[in-house]
Design an enzyme around this catalytic site. Structure first.
Site, PDB file in Angstrom:
ATOM      1  N   LEU A  10       0.949  -1.280  -0.004  1.00 35.83           N
ATOM      2  CA  LEU A  10      -0.033  -0.055   0.141  1.00 35.83           C
ATOM      3  C   LEU A  10       1.068   1.233  -0.046  1.00 35.83           C
ATOM      4  CD1 LEU A  10      -2.915  -1.000   2.566  1.00 35.83           C
ATOM      5  CD2 LEU A  10      -2.562  -1.583  -0.148  1.00 35.83           C
ATOM      6  N   ARG A  17       1.709  15.038   5.665  1.00 35.20           N
ATOM      7  CA  ARG A  17       2.754  15.362   6.595  1.00 35.20           C
ATOM      8  C   ARG A  17       4.051  15.379   6.403  1.00 35.20           C
ATOM      9  NH1 ARG A  17       0.142  11.406  11.263  1.00 35.20           N
ATOM     10  NH2 ARG A  17      -0.372  10.445   9.273  1.00 35.20           N
TER      11      ARG A  17
END
Ligand code: UD1
Ligand code: CA
Length: 453
Positions: A10, A17
């Site tokens: 994934l 961030r």
């Protein structure tokens, strides 16, 4: 293990961030993008197939993940609807039919083949879902592993957990192995009825139990599972990686006086009985043979150092530097794309670029190969047993024959045959008494100035 396996990685996150113009998984640890580390772990676990789930920078990430050892397919997750949804983006790959499906994250680069193997071993023993968990003193933010009578009964996400559940310190790393024959059937049962409104991959634990299947959690060290959300965590990953690799290299027979000051690249290879002094930095592509010494404050990249050679202190080896057995590159020297022959010495304050230095030649202090004419690079060839006097400029293309001498301070623009002496400098003139005259004149001038003030 002769079970087939598809690893689903994934990597569709937005990396908000990281505050970066590129996808998080492209940020390097030890000189290799994080996704590259995950691919290396997958390859060394002997897993043949990978499905990459990608979002931003999909093409670049797919390129960084490419390896000849593994069959990689990319899938784009257009909307970020959760980890369960992300895995199903690779539906076509999963549908091809594998014994094991292994889900792992592109931003957790410290994971090892051993953890993958441990999870898959539980599938082989009959589990339908295997979660890799870790114990931590700082569980906030992680899904908690809920266990009853030694059995994993659920994974509770932080936001959905009760106060009591939040006290649990056994957490979900995110790595999960799923029975490949049931995978699509159970993945399709995941819904988004939770606080975040996301499709949680973690729901699989309860789903398989409801269907009479078995879910298991196996433990792995926290340091191996660390992920990365921001630059500070990226630095932590780098530290953890360096600590692990230094340890491995020392155990393989390499000495480091202050290992915490030595920085290795993902592919640094160092042979037995080599000594690495403090504050040495290895960029990618360096091999150091056994018995070589890298003195303090040296920087090496794309270089090969043969057995018994010494480098530094304060040396810089750039790509294509190739040091033969017993050769020496000393302090404040830079070597680029050059062969330094067996036993040859390049000791002080020298630049050797685009050059071949023959065996046992001695390059005097301050010698420069002038390899660049502003447009093209040219080669300097120096034979064996040659002696280049200090502060010489060798203007390439130029060749110096075997056993030739170049007088100190020469600017060499023409080839020097074997055993010849080349003098490329103005002849010295000496004027007796002349210094006294100059000095007296200067003293008189100073006295006159003082009288005027
Ligand atoms: C997830 C786990 C949590 C675990 C934690 C470990 C779920 C529901 N939760 O939580 O139990 O403790 O990881 O770090 O699985 N991703 C996509 N597409 C999506 C969503 C996520 O590709 O739609 C990727 C992200 O880029 C990331 C990974 O999946 O690499 C994890 O996603 P993230 O949103 O960070 O999950 P967490 O909330 O941290
Ligand atoms: Ca996360």
């Amino acid at each position: 293990m002769n079970r087939t396996c598809l690893a689903v990685i994934l990597a569709a996150g937005d990396s908000t961030r990281m505050k970066s113009s590129m996808s998080k998984v492209l940020h390097p640890v030890a000189g290799l993008p994080m996704i590259g580390h995950v691919m290396k772990a997958v390859a060394s676990a002997g897993i043949s197939d990978v499905a990459l789930v990608l979002g931003r920078d999909a093409e670049t990430v797919a390129k960084a993940a490419h390896t000849d050892e593994v069959n990689v397919r990319s899938f784009i997750q257009t909307q970020r609807l959760g980890t369960g949804h992300a895995v199903l983006s690779a539906r076509d790959a999963i549908a091809a039919g594998f014994d094991d499906i292994l889900v792992t994250y592109g931003d957790a680069p410290l994971v090892t083949a051993a953890s993958f193997a441990a999870a898959r071993a539980e599938l082989a023993k009959g589990a339908d879902v295997v979660v890799i968990g870790f114990h931590t003193g700082t569980p906030t933010g992680y899904g908690r592993l809920l266990v009853e009578n030694g059995e994993l009964i659920a994974i509770r996400e932080e936001k959905d957990a009760t106060d009591e559940e939040r006290k649990v310190t056994w957490c979900n790393s995110g790595i999960m192995a799923i029975n490949g024959r049931k995978a699509l059937e159970i993945l399709d049962k995941i819904d988004n009825k939770n606080v975040k409104g996301e499709y949680y991959l973690t729901d699989l634990v309860e789903i398989v139990r409801r269907d009479g299947g078995r879910a298991v959690a196996v433990d792995a060290p926290e340091a191996e599972l660390a992920g990365c959300n921001n630059r500070a965590e990226l630095a932590v990953l780098e530290r953890l990686w360096q600590e692990r690799r230094r340890h491995e290299i020392m155990l393989s027979g390499v000495s480091m006086i202050a290992p915490e000051t030595v920085f290795l690249a993902y592919d640094t290879q160092i042979g037995q009985d080599a000594l690495i002094e403090p504050n040495v930095v290895f960029g990618p592509g360096v091999t150091v043979e056994g018995g070589a010494v890298i003195h303090a404050f040296s920087h090496l990249e794309g270089a090969h150092v043969s057995a018994g050679a010494t480098v530094g202190p304060f040396a810089r080896l750039r790509p294509g530097a190739n040091l033969a057995v017993g050769s020496k590159v000393g302090n404040f020297c830079e070597v680029k794309k050059a062969e330094i022959g067996e036993g040859a010495k390049v000791n002080h304050l020298t630049y050797i670029g685009d050059a071949i230095v023959g065996a046992h030649s001695n390059i005097g202090a301050g010698t420069i190969t002038c390899n660049y004419d502003g447009i093209n690079k040219h080669v300097t060839q120096i034979g064996a047993n040659a002696f280049i006097g200090s502060n010489s400029s060798l203007v390439a293309p130029v060749s110096i024959g075997d056993g030739a001498y170049v007088a100190s301070g020469s600017v060499v623009t023409q080839d020097v045959p074997a055993d010849a002496l080349a003098l490329g400098r103005a002849r010295q003139e000496t004027k007796p008494g002349r210094a006294t005259i100059i000095r007296d004149r200067a003293l008189a001038l100073k006295a006159a100035k003082k009288a005027k003030d």
